[in-house]
Design a protein around this motif. Structure first.
Motif, mmCIF file in Angstrom:
data_model
loop_
_atom_site.group_PDB
_atom_site.id
_atom_site.type_symbol
_atom_site.label_atom_id
_atom_site.label_comp_id
_atom_site.label_asym_id
_atom_site.label_seq_id
_atom_site.Cartn_x
_atom_site.Cartn_y
_atom_site.Cartn_z
ATOM 1 N N GLY A 146 0.815 -1.211 0.000
ATOM 2 C CA GLY A 146 0.000 0.000 0.000
ATOM 3 C C GLY A 146 0.847 1.259 0.000
ATOM 4 O O GLY A 146 0.541 2.234 -0.708
ATOM 5 N N ARG A 150 0.799 3.975 -3.095
ATOM 6 C CA ARG A 150 0.317 5.310 -2.700
ATOM 7 C C ARG A 150 1.326 6.382 -3.075
ATOM 8 O O ARG A 150 0.965 7.436 -3.618
ATOM 9 C CB ARG A 150 0.049 5.344 -1.194
ATOM 10 C CG ARG A 150 -0.487 6.687 -0.686
ATOM 11 C CD ARG A 150 -0.744 6.656 0.804
ATOM 12 N NE ARG A 150 -1.819 5.721 1.130
ATOM 13 C CZ ARG A 150 -1.656 4.547 1.700
ATOM 14 N NH1 ARG A 150 -0.418 4.134 2.008
ATOM 15 N NH2 ARG A 150 -2.675 3.763 1.946
ATOM 16 N N THR A 185 -4.080 -5.544 -3.137
ATOM 17 C CA THR A 185 -3.830 -4.406 -2.250
ATOM 18 C C THR A 185 -3.359 -3.200 -3.045
ATOM 19 O O THR A 185 -3.816 -2.071 -2.832
ATOM 20 C CB THR A 185 -2.772 -4.779 -1.188
ATOM 21 O OG1 THR A 185 -3.281 -5.811 -0.355
ATOM 22 C CG2 THR A 185 -2.410 -3.572 -0.328
ATOM 23 N N ASN A 188 -6.318 -1.698 -4.906
ATOM 24 C CA ASN A 188 -7.250 -1.026 -3.995
ATOM 25 C C ASN A 188 -6.721 0.322 -3.532
ATOM 26 O O ASN A 188 -7.467 1.310 -3.478
ATOM 27 C CB ASN A 188 -7.546 -1.917 -2.789
ATOM 28 C CG ASN A 188 -8.385 -3.124 -3.144
ATOM 29 O OD1 ASN A 188 -9.045 -3.144 -4.177
ATOM 30 N ND2 ASN A 188 -8.357 -4.144 -2.296
ATOM 31 N N VAL A 189 -5.437 0.368 -3.182
ATOM 32 C CA VAL A 189 -4.867 1.626 -2.699
ATOM 33 C C VAL A 189 -4.799 2.653 -3.829
ATOM 34 O O VAL A 189 -5.081 3.844 -3.635
ATOM 35 C CB VAL A 189 -3.483 1.400 -2.068
ATOM 36 C CG1 VAL A 189 -2.805 2.726 -1.733
ATOM 37 C CG2 VAL A 189 -3.608 0.546 -0.810
ATOM 38 N N GLN A 191 -6.860 2.945 -6.291
ATOM 39 C CA GLN A 191 -8.200 3.473 -6.477
ATOM 40 C C GLN A 191 -8.604 4.403 -5.328
ATOM 41 O O GLN A 191 -9.261 5.421 -5.549
ATOM 42 C CB GLN A 191 -9.195 2.319 -6.620
ATOM 43 C CG GLN A 191 -8.981 1.535 -7.914
ATOM 44 C CD GLN A 191 -9.999 0.440 -8.121
ATOM 45 O OE1 GLN A 191 -10.260 -0.361 -7.218
ATOM 46 N NE2 GLN A 191 -10.593 0.396 -9.309
ATOM 47 N N GLN A 192 -8.203 4.081 -4.114
ATOM 48 C CA GLN A 192 -8.509 4.943 -2.973
ATOM 49 C C GLN A 192 -7.881 6.323 -3.129
ATOM 50 O O GLN A 192 -8.515 7.351 -2.878
ATOM 51 C CB GLN A 192 -8.024 4.292 -1.681
ATOM 52 C CG GLN A 192 -8.796 3.050 -1.260
ATOM 53 C CD GLN A 192 -8.095 2.269 -0.165
ATOM 54 O OE1 GLN A 192 -7.144 2.764 0.458
ATOM 55 N NE2 GLN A 192 -8.546 1.058 0.084
ATOM 56 N N VAL A 193 -6.611 6.355 -3.560
ATOM 57 C CA VAL A 193 -5.919 7.631 -3.732
ATOM 58 C C VAL A 193 -6.567 8.446 -4.853
ATOM 59 O O VAL A 193 -6.788 9.667 -4.709
ATOM 60 C CB VAL A 193 -4.418 7.408 -4.015
ATOM 61 C CG1 VAL A 193 -3.735 8.740 -4.338
ATOM 62 C CG2 VAL A 193 -3.736 6.738 -2.828
ATOM 63 N N ARG A 195 -9.641 8.319 -5.960
ATOM 64 C CA ARG A 195 -10.948 8.817 -5.517
ATOM 65 C C ARG A 195 -10.804 9.955 -4.523
ATOM 66 O O ARG A 195 -11.594 10.914 -4.531
ATOM 67 C CB ARG A 195 -11.771 7.676 -4.898
ATOM 68 C CG ARG A 195 -12.291 6.676 -5.920
ATOM 69 C CD ARG A 195 -13.377 5.802 -5.316
ATOM 70 N NE ARG A 195 -12.883 5.002 -4.208
ATOM 71 C CZ ARG A 195 -12.438 3.749 -4.330
ATOM 72 N NH1 ARG A 195 -12.416 3.175 -5.528
ATOM 73 N NH2 ARG A 195 -12.021 3.081 -3.284
ATOM 74 N N ALA A 196 -9.808 9.861 -3.650
ATOM 75 C CA ALA A 196 -9.595 10.922 -2.656
ATOM 76 C C ALA A 196 -9.291 12.261 -3.321
ATOM 77 O O ALA A 196 -9.553 13.322 -2.747
ATOM 78 C CB ALA A 196 -8.463 10.535 -1.711
ATOM 79 N N ASP A 201 -10.896 6.300 -11.224
ATOM 80 C CA ASP A 201 -10.052 5.218 -10.717
ATOM 81 C C ASP A 201 -10.197 3.946 -11.538
ATOM 82 O O ASP A 201 -9.777 2.867 -11.112
ATOM 83 C CB ASP A 201 -10.404 4.919 -9.254
ATOM 84 C CG ASP A 201 -11.812 4.336 -9.103
ATOM 85 O OD1 ASP A 201 -12.569 4.313 -10.102
ATOM 86 O OD2 ASP A 201 -12.152 3.904 -7.992
#
Length: 326
Positions: A146, A150, A185, A188-189, A191-193, A195-196, A201
Motif C-alpha cells: 500500500g 500510494r 492491495t 485497492n490503494v 483506487q482509494q488515492v 478517488r480521494a 479510478d
C-alpha cells in the motif's frame, strides 16, 4: 532453566514418550488433536529440536527476483547461526514428515500453507509476502504494498497528471482472493488515492497470458491517460515496450512508474522511476523471526517493510521531459 525433554512433555500431556516423539517429528500416524496438544505443551515448556535444517518452501523453483535478492541473504544469515537452508517447492512439503526440521520459511503465495500449518505441524513457520498475516502462532514479513503504490500515485498527481492508468496481472475484482493478495492491495490503494483526489479510478489494463500489450493499453491512451503505474515487478518494462510500439515518447507524452526488480531496471530506457521491495530487510527480518521462534521466544508478530523509492527519468509533468536521474 534446563531445556525440556520429551519425557517432560509426555508427563504434561499424559501421552507416551514415543507418541510425543512421533508428533514432534511430524509423523503422519498421529491424530491432529493429539499433535496439537503435544505441540502446545512443547511450546509452553520451551522444547527445542536439535535439528540444524531449515526448509525454504517456494511456489516453484523457477528463478525469480527473490532468489538473488532474498534467498541468498537468508541463507547467509542462517548459515552464520549454524543452520542449513534447503530449498524445495510446494511438492516438497511432505519431506518435512520424513526429516528433522528446525523451522520453515514459506514463499508459497498460492498454496495457503499457513492456513493448516498449526493443525498439522509443530515446527515454527515464517511467511514472506503471503497472506499469512495475523494467523495465530505464525509470523509474517510483508512488503508494504500500500505504501509503495500510494507514493507513486501521489507523485504522479503532484506532477499534474489527472488521468492515470494502472497495468499488470490480477487486476480484476476478486481475482486475487486467497492468493497474490499484494496485487489486489496495490489496486485497492491506487483506487482509494485517485478517488480521494476526485479523479477517475477505472483506467485499468488487466494483463492476461497471451495479451498483446500495445493493444491492451491503447484504449486507455485513447481516453486521454497520460501516466501509467506498473502493478508488478516486470510491468514497467512491459509498459515501456508497449509505448514504444505505439510510438509514444516517455515521459514527454506518457509517464511511467512501476514496481521494479533490481536485475531488470538497468535495462530500461528511459530509466524507470518507482519503488522496489527492500529484499535485504525482508530477508533479515524473516531470519530473525524464525531464529527467535526456534529459540523459544513466544512473541509472534508481523513485520511490514516499506519499499525503496527509486528515482529515474520515466516520469515528468504532462508534456514535459524529466531532467534528473539519481
Amino acid at each position: 532453566m534446563m531445556a525440556s525433554s520429551l519425557k517432560d512433555i509426555a508427563g504434561m500431556t499424559g501421552y507416551s514418550v514415543s507418541t510425543v516423539s512421533r508428533a514432534l517429528s511430524n509423523a503422519v500416524n498421529v491424530r491432529p488433536t493429539v499433535r496439537r496438544k503435544i505441540a502446545a505443551a512443547a511450546r509452553e515448556l520451551g522444547y527445542r529440536t536439535s535439528s540444524s535444517r531449515i526448509f525454504l518452501i517456494c511456489e516453484s523453483l523457477v528463478p525469480s527476483i527473490y532468489y538473488d535478492h532474498a534467498v541468498a541473504p537468508l541463507a547467509q544469515i542462517l548459515r552464520s547461526a549454524g543452520y542449513t537452508l534447503e530449498l524445495t517447492d510446494r511438492h516438497g512439503v511432505e519431506l518435512i514428515e520424513d526429516r528433522s526440521v528446525a523451522g520453515v520459511i514459506s514463499m508459497m503465495v498460492f498454496d495457503g500453507l499457513e492456513r493448516y500449518w498449526g493443525k498439522q505441524y509443530t515446527i515454527p513457520l515464517v511467511c514472506i509476502n503471503t497472506s499469512a498475516a495475523h494467523f495465530d502462532g505464525i509470523c509474517s514479513v510483508m512488503n508494504d504494498d500500500g505504501d509503495g503504490i500510494r507514493r507513486m500515485t501521489e507523485y504522479l498527481i503532484g506532477l499534474g497528471h489527472r488521468k492515470i492508468g494502472i497495468f499488470g496481472w490480477f487486476l480484476w475484482p476478486g481475482s486475487c482472493s486467497g492468493a497474490n493478495q499484494y496485487y489486489e492491495t496495490r489496486l485497492n490503494v491506487f483506487q482509494q488515492v485517485m478517488r480521494a483526489h476526485g479523479l477517475r479510478d477505472d483506467f485499468i489494463a488487466a494483463r492476461s497470458e497471451g495479451d498483446e500489450l500495445a493493444a491492451l493499453i491503447k484504449p486507455l491512451l485513447d481516453q486521454g491517460v497520460t501516466a501509467f503505474i506498473g502493478n508488478g515487478e516486470d510491468a514497467g518494462l512491459e509498459l515501456l515496450y508497449a509505448l514504444r510500439v505505439l510510438g509514444r515518447r516517455v515521459p514527454e507524452e506518457v509517464s511511467v512508474m512501476s514496481w521494479m526488480s533490481p536485475q531488470f531496471r538497468c535495462f530500461a530506457w528511459p530509466v524507470l522511476s518507482g519503488v522496489m521491495q527492500n529484499f535485504s530487510e525482508i530477508a533479515a527480518n524473516a531470519a530473525k523471526l524464525l531464529l527467535d521462534q526456534i529459540a523459544g521466544v513466544r512473541e509472534v508478530r508481523d513485520v511490514i517493510i516499506p519499499p525503496h523509492w527509486i528515482s529515474g527519468n520515466s516520469a515528468a509533468a504532462p508534456g514535459k521531459k524529466a531532467d534528473t536521474v539519481s
